[in-house]
Design a protein around this motif. Structure first.
Motif, PDB file in Angstrom:
ATOM      1  N   ALA A 220       0.725  -1.285   0.021  1.00  0.00           N
ATOM      2  CA  ALA A 220      -0.141   0.115   0.127  1.00  0.00           C
ATOM      3  C   ALA A 220       0.881   1.281   0.006  1.00  0.00           C
ATOM      4  N   ALA A 221       1.813   1.284   0.764  1.00  0.00           N
ATOM      5  CA  ALA A 221       2.777   2.370   0.849  1.00  0.00           C
ATOM      6  C   ALA A 221       3.600   2.588  -0.502  1.00  0.00           C
ATOM      7  N   ALA A 222       3.884   1.396  -1.065  1.00  0.00           N
ATOM      8  CA  ALA A 222       4.682   1.628  -2.193  1.00  0.00           C
ATOM      9  C   ALA A 222       3.749   2.136  -3.556  1.00  0.00           C
ATOM     10  N   ILE A 223       2.361   1.859  -3.263  1.00  0.00           N
ATOM     11  CA  ILE A 223       1.295   2.617  -4.372  1.00  0.00           C
ATOM     12  C   ILE A 223       1.427   4.031  -4.036  1.00  0.00           C
ATOM     13  N   CYS A 224       1.228   4.673  -2.825  1.00  0.00           N
ATOM     14  CA  CYS A 224       1.350   5.731  -2.549  1.00  0.00           C
ATOM     15  C   CYS A 224       2.829   6.362  -2.696  1.00  0.00           C
ATOM     16  N   GLY A 225       3.691   5.812  -2.348  1.00  0.00           N
ATOM     17  CA  GLY A 225       5.020   6.200  -2.432  1.00  0.00           C
ATOM     18  C   GLY A 225       5.498   7.100  -1.112  1.00  0.00           C
ATOM     19  N   VAL A 226       6.783   6.484  -0.778  1.00  0.00           N
ATOM     20  CA  VAL A 226       7.549   6.992   0.450  1.00  0.00           C
ATOM     21  C   VAL A 226       8.707   7.416  -0.084  1.00  0.00           C
ATOM     22  N   ASP A 227       9.381   8.704   0.268  1.00  0.00           N
ATOM     23  CA  ASP A 227      10.774   9.109  -0.560  1.00  0.00           C
ATOM     24  C   ASP A 227      11.817   9.013   0.548  1.00  0.00           C
ATOM     25  N   PHE A 228      11.568   8.822   1.812  1.00  0.00           N
ATOM     26  CA  PHE A 228      12.570   9.119   2.916  1.00  0.00           C
ATOM     27  C   PHE A 228      11.647   8.764   4.311  1.00  0.00           C
ATOM     28  N   ILE A 229      12.603   8.116   4.976  1.00  0.00           N
ATOM     29  CA  ILE A 229      12.064   7.827   6.478  1.00  0.00           C
ATOM     30  C   ILE A 229      13.005   8.382   7.503  1.00  0.00           C
ATOM     31  N   VAL A 230      12.673   8.429   8.640  1.00  0.00           N
ATOM     32  CA  VAL A 230      13.513   8.664   9.821  1.00  0.00           C
ATOM     33  C   VAL A 230      12.656   7.894  10.810  1.00  0.00           C
ATOM     34  N   ASN A 231      13.343   6.895  11.410  1.00  0.00           N
ATOM     35  CA  ASN A 231      12.832   5.882  12.500  1.00  0.00           C
ATOM     36  C   ASN A 231      13.708   5.941  13.496  1.00  0.00           C
ATOM     37  N   VAL A 232      13.078   5.646  14.700  1.00  0.00           N
ATOM     38  CA  VAL A 232      14.071   5.678  15.808  1.00  0.00           C
ATOM     39  C   VAL A 232      13.627   4.366  16.719  1.00  0.00           C
ATOM     40  N   VAL A 233      14.592   3.825  17.622  1.00  0.00           N
ATOM     41  CA  VAL A 233      14.184   2.734  18.783  1.00  0.00           C
ATOM     42  C   VAL A 233      14.318   3.422  19.972  1.00  0.00           C
ATOM     43  N   LEU A 234      13.453   3.261  20.820  1.00  0.00           N
ATOM     44  CA  LEU A 234      13.269   3.857  22.279  1.00  0.00           C
ATOM     45  C   LEU A 234      13.672   2.891  23.080  1.00  0.00           C
ATOM     46  N   ASP A 235      14.264   3.385  24.508  1.00  0.00           N
ATOM     47  CA  ASP A 235      14.596   2.329  25.474  1.00  0.00           C
ATOM     48  C   ASP A 235      13.281   2.356  26.479  1.00  0.00           C
ATOM     49  N   GLU A 236      13.341   1.559  27.468  1.00  0.00           N
ATOM     50  CA  GLU A 236      12.301   1.440  28.252  1.00  0.00           C
ATOM     51  C   GLU A 236      11.666   2.813  28.848  1.00  0.00           C
ATOM     52  N   HIS A 237      12.377   3.754  29.081  1.00  0.00           N
ATOM     53  CA  HIS A 237      12.190   5.018  29.330  1.00  0.00           C
ATOM     54  C   HIS A 237      11.736   6.061  28.284  1.00  0.00           C
ATOM     55  N   LYS A 238      11.479   5.335  27.032  1.00  0.00           N
ATOM     56  CA  LYS A 238      10.821   6.126  25.847  1.00  0.00           C
ATOM     57  C   LYS A 238      12.032   7.174  25.576  1.00  0.00           C
ATOM     58  N   GLN A 239      13.068   6.924  25.681  1.00  0.00           N
ATOM     59  CA  GLN A 239      14.103   7.706  25.001  1.00  0.00           C
ATOM     60  C   GLN A 239      14.800   7.021  23.900  1.00  0.00           C
ATOM     61  N   ILE A 240      15.164   8.023  22.846  1.00  0.00           N
ATOM     62  CA  ILE A 240      15.881   7.498  21.492  1.00  0.00           C
ATOM     63  C   ILE A 240      17.267   7.015  21.716  1.00  0.00           C
ATOM     64  N   VAL A 241      17.828   5.867  21.521  1.00  0.00           N
ATOM     65  CA  VAL A 241      18.719   5.132  21.773  1.00  0.00           C
ATOM     66  C   VAL A 241      19.404   4.751  20.447  1.00  0.00           C
ATOM     67  N   TYR A 242      18.503   4.811  19.251  1.00  0.00           N
ATOM     68  CA  TYR A 242      19.192   4.533  17.895  1.00  0.00           C
ATOM     69  C   TYR A 242      18.253   5.288  16.933  1.00  0.00           C
ATOM     70  N   ALA A 243      18.621   5.792  15.924  1.00  0.00           N
ATOM     71  CA  ALA A 243      18.114   6.353  14.799  1.00  0.00           C
ATOM     72  C   ALA A 243      18.501   5.901  13.618  1.00  0.00           C
ATOM     73  N   MET A 244      17.594   5.796  12.353  1.00  0.00           N
ATOM     74  CA  MET A 244      18.055   5.405  11.082  1.00  0.00           C
ATOM     75  C   MET A 244      17.184   6.182  10.183  1.00  0.00           C
ATOM     76  N   ALA A 245      17.917   6.641   8.870  1.00  0.00           N
ATOM     77  CA  ALA A 245      17.142   7.243   8.031  1.00  0.00           C
ATOM     78  C   ALA A 245      17.453   6.743   6.529  1.00  0.00           C
ATOM     79  N   GLY A 246      16.737   7.159   5.457  1.00  0.00           N
ATOM     80  CA  GLY A 246      17.030   6.774   4.473  1.00  0.00           C
ATOM     81  C   GLY A 246      15.861   6.021   3.388  1.00  0.00           C
ATOM     82  N   ASP A 247      16.279   4.952   3.053  1.00  0.00           N
ATOM     83  CA  ASP A 247      15.259   4.238   1.968  1.00  0.00           C
ATOM     84  C   ASP A 247      14.195   3.669   3.085  1.00  0.00           C
ATOM     85  N   VAL A 248      12.902   3.441   2.456  1.00  0.00           N
ATOM     86  CA  VAL A 248      11.713   3.317   3.176  1.00  0.00           C
ATOM     87  C   VAL A 248      11.766   1.539   4.030  1.00  0.00           C
ATOM     88  N   THR A 249      12.628   0.930   2.781  1.00  0.00           N
ATOM     89  CA  THR A 249      12.744  -0.529   3.455  1.00  0.00           C
ATOM     90  C   THR A 249      13.951  -0.719   4.089  1.00  0.00           C
TER      91      THR A 249
END
Length: 416
Positions: A220-249
């Motif tokens: 569904a997202a490929a039909i819509c089109g996504v050009d870039f993502i920024v996602n993060v991983v949070l620790d148990e305290h909901k703080q960012i401990v890792y981030a990644m950006a770039g290609d949607v997959t």
């Protein structure tokens, strides 16, 4: 030995022989290289499978940034400044940027909530709106027949950026990535069409390949089109401990791998008895929330075994639709049958509990009335110790036990 499990604002304690315990599952002690905005800045400077954002966006384009609503723990206000700086570096004007808060099936925000989510500077600089399920554009259909109906502000954009946090999701495998599009900015009909695929045994936490829910939402997202993502991983305290950006997959998969390092827990074998808790308040406020721990625990229990679910649930069930499904069902199995042709948000969690009951018994330690607990197909127990003692009587003195004190975060897998 003694084990403790969070229970409301207190704990439940159990004693059991060391030799019966296969393990206690905790998050891995990882030394994170970067945290917070430093992690986001580094990810934007080192995109995965993509050129940097400032090289992709163009002046004059209508740019839409899709981010999470208030029901999600994503700290958008820590991510958006870096993303906006990249866009300004590309020559994009603030008036050409729209931030869309992905409501999915949730309520609209107040202005104060929007400011809290995106930060005041972002709120006062660029357009910030909720997604609108009543104003969508139909872009096509997936192979499963899911309509790709996307809120207008996203569908009509020239360039789309998706933000999100990655955690285990009990039928989409993982959150993040294209979930910002489906279900994030889709219609209730589209969400239901996608989510009814959850009845597949391949639709489970930690699984991407072959997972029909994940494959459908990514199509569904490929039909819509996504050009870039920024996602993060949070620790148990909901703080960012890792981030990644770039290609949607590719960027999303890197985040999933990092999450696995933190929270995917190897077990030597499945156990006769699994003790599991959400960790106490506020995560066990109701059964709707506590269900997440139950769904992870199902990966640790033998067929025919018992899961002892420890959650105070002072608010009861926590969702009207969830409650309606549980209380109206003549049998647990009837909810599994119902979800395949009558998907309803809220009902899907009732069906998820029923799917666990197809394989194992569930004893519930909670503040809810015993007769009420039995009405929803669970077995009430007065304490975790009483439940464990009963399970040992059922399976014998050599029964094996696994403990999951933070069951909503830790995902067991067989390590062979």
């Amino acid at each position: 030995m003694q084990l403790e499990f969070g229970y409301g604002n207190g704990v439940q304690t159990v004693e059991l022989p060391q030799e019966n315990l296969l393990g206690v599952l905790h998050a891995a002690p990882i030394e994170h290289e970067r945290r917070g905005t430093d992690a986001v800045s580094w990810a934007l400077a080192h995109p995965i499978g993509s050129a940097p954002l400032h090289q992709l966006a163009r002046p004059g384009q209508r740019i839409t940034i899709v981010t999470s609503d208030i029901t999600r723990p994503l700290p958008s206000y820590q991510i958006l400044p870096g993303v906006l700086d990249e866009l300004y570096r590309a020559g994009v004007r603030p008036e050409d940027i729209t931030v869309v808060l992905a409501l999915g099936s949730h309520r609209r925000h107040t202005p104060e909530e929007v400011i809290r989510l995106v930060g005041r500077e972002c709120y006062e600089t660029v357009r910030c709106v909720d997604s609108d399920a009543a104003d969508c554009i139909h872009l096509g259909d997936t192979a499963h027949g899911t309509p790709v109906d996307i809120t207008r502000a996203v569908a009509e954009a020239d360039f789309r950026i998706c933000l999100g946090n990655i955690e285990f999701h009990y039928f989409a495998g993982y959150s993040g990535g294209t979930k910002a599009i489906m279900p994030g900015v889709s219609t209730p009909l589209a969400i239901q069409a996608n989510h009814r695929l959850m009845v597949s045994p391949l639709a489970c936490a930690g699984r991407l390949d072959g997972n029909p829910v994940r494959e459908d939402l990514e199509e569904a997202a490929a039909i819509c089109g996504v050009d870039f993502i920024v996602n993060v991983v949070l620790d148990e305290h909901k703080q960012i401990v890792y981030a990644m950006a770039g290609d949607v997959t590719l960027a999303h998969r890197a985040g999933c791998a990092y999450l696995d390092r933190m929270y995917r827990c190897p077990i030597p074998e499945k156990a006769d008895i699994v003790l599991v808790s959400q960790g106490g308040a506020p995560k066990d406020a109701n059964l709707y929330q506590t269900q997440k721990a139950l769904d992870n625990a199902k990966h640790a229990v033998k067929d025919g075994g018992t899961i002892i679910l420890i959650g105070a649930c002072p608010e009861g069930l926590g969702s009207k639709t969830f409650s309606d499904w549980l209380l109206a069902a003549p049998t647990a199995h009837s909810m599994v049958e119902r979800i395949s042709h009558d998907f309803q948000l809220g009902g899907h969690k009732a069906a998820a509990i029923a799917m666990v009951l197809e394989r194992a018994s569930i004893d519930l330690v909670s503040e809810m009335d015993d007769d009420f607990v039995r009405r929803i197909f669970l077995e009430p127990k007065p304490s975790a110790q009483a439940a464990l003692d009963a399970a040992f009587r059922k399976y014998g003195p050599s029964a094996t036990v696994l403990a999951m004190p933070h069951g909503g975060s830790t995902l067991p897998y067989l390590h062979t």
